[in-house]
Write an enzyme that holds these catalytic residues in place. Structure first.
Site, mmCIF file in Angstrom:
data_model
loop_
_atom_site.group_PDB
_atom_site.id
_atom_site.type_symbol
_atom_site.label_atom_id
_atom_site.label_comp_id
_atom_site.label_asym_id
_atom_site.label_seq_id
_atom_site.Cartn_x
_atom_site.Cartn_y
_atom_site.Cartn_z
ATOM 1 N N LEU A 157 -4.350 0.152 -0.647
ATOM 2 C CA LEU A 157 -5.380 -0.450 0.205
ATOM 3 C C LEU A 157 -5.755 -1.866 -0.224
ATOM 4 C CD1 LEU A 157 -7.800 2.608 0.573
ATOM 5 C CD2 LEU A 157 -6.108 1.800 2.212
ATOM 6 N N ARG A 158 -5.058 -2.390 -1.229
ATOM 7 C CA ARG A 158 -5.403 -3.736 -1.687
ATOM 8 C C ARG A 158 -5.186 -4.771 -0.585
ATOM 9 N NH1 ARG A 158 -2.894 -2.322 -6.832
ATOM 10 N NH2 ARG A 158 -4.506 -2.020 -8.416
ATOM 11 N N GLY A 159 -4.127 -4.602 0.204
ATOM 12 C CA GLY A 159 -3.870 -5.543 1.291
ATOM 13 C C GLY A 159 -5.014 -5.573 2.289
#
Length: 282
Positions: free
Chosen positions: A182-184
């Site tokens: 979920l970093r993007g």
């Protein structure tokens, strides 16, 4: 603070102060580069040539904001909140995908082709080499204006919210591009808010998302060496499609046809005597 290519883990994280241990007979901690970079910027040149274990240590500290040192009977945890900037030539070697994912944004630096800008850059470089202090003093007014703009953006940032429809668009893009984790999603949401705050606005628009999303996602895509299309171009193409009403309409129609065909095929495959094929009551 610059992290040199030949730095060791002790120099980065910190270690026991040998001088005090030998002269005074006490255990003392000698801070490393992470402590010096706290509340500042840590620059790593040729980050792709740095040992993976060292890059991992630096990125872990950057993500958590704390550097923990356990060695030679010393146990210390100190703040290590900094912005990490890394540069490198991909032709000399690639970073592992796990490490690339830890960098928030990625930009490609190209040589200036505009004659006026190129000439001005050469003149600025020559002026700096001739008189570094004088050149820095001459750029101080511009730096002060930029500093004031950044301070105002920081104050405005907490008030900015990303609309629900744009949040769904960001997550849809990350999902379609097969971005792991979920970093993007998080980075795109933060970057678009920072852009709007920096430009002195309060409302996030679809155009703002289109400006930052290639920078946040192009290095997170799985690269195929035989693919002629650049990762950043792929992100831009997908963004244009997902923001085109005609494309979304055609996609929805195709989805409905596919569901109808699947339902018809499932109905045709039902046999008499199965639960779905029992005769109805009359």
């Amino acid at each position: 603070v610059e992290l040199p290519l030949g730095a060791t883990e002790d120099r980065i994280c910190g270690t026991i102060d040998i001088e005090k241990a030998l002269t005074e007979g006490v255990k003392a901690f000698e801070p490393g580069l992470l402590a010096k970079a706290n509340r500042g910027i840590l620059y790593v040149d040729e980050v792709n040539l740095l040992d993976d274990s060292l890059v991992d240590v630096v990125l872990d500290s950057s993500a958590s904001g704390i550097n923990t040192v356990e060695r030679e009977g010393i146990s210390i945890a100190h703040p290590a909140k900094f912005i990490m900037i890394g540069s490198g030539n991909p032709a000399e070697g690639e970073l592992r995908p796990q490490l690339l994912d830890r960098f928030g944004m990625s930009v490609q630096v190209r040589t200036l082709m505009d004659v006026a800008q190129r000439t001005q850059l050469v003149l600025d470089r020559m002026a700096f080499e001739t008189d570094p202090e004088g050149f820095i003093e001459s750029t101080k007014p511009e730096q002060e204006v930029l500093t004031a703009k950044l301070v105002a953006a920081r104050e405005r940032l907490p008030k900015i919210k990303v609309p629900r429809n744009l949040q769904l668009l960001i997550s849809d893009m990350c999902s379609r591009l097969n971005v792991d984790g979920l970093r993007g999603d998080l980075v795109v949401n933060r970057a678009v808010k920072a852009l709007v705050a920096y430009e002195g606005r309060n409302q996030v628009t679809q155009t703002d998302v289109g400006r930052v999303v290639p920078l946040c996602l192009n290095h997170r895509l799985r690269k195929d060496p035989l693919d002629p299309i650049d990762s950043g171009t792929k992100v831009q193409i997908l963004f244009k499609r997902l923001t085109d009403p005609e494309f979304l309409k055609r996609e929805e129609e195709a989805k409905k046809k596919q569901e109808a065909a699947a339902a018809a095929a499932a109905k045709a495959n039902k046999k008499a005597g199965s639960w779905g094929g029992l005769p109805s009551k009359r």
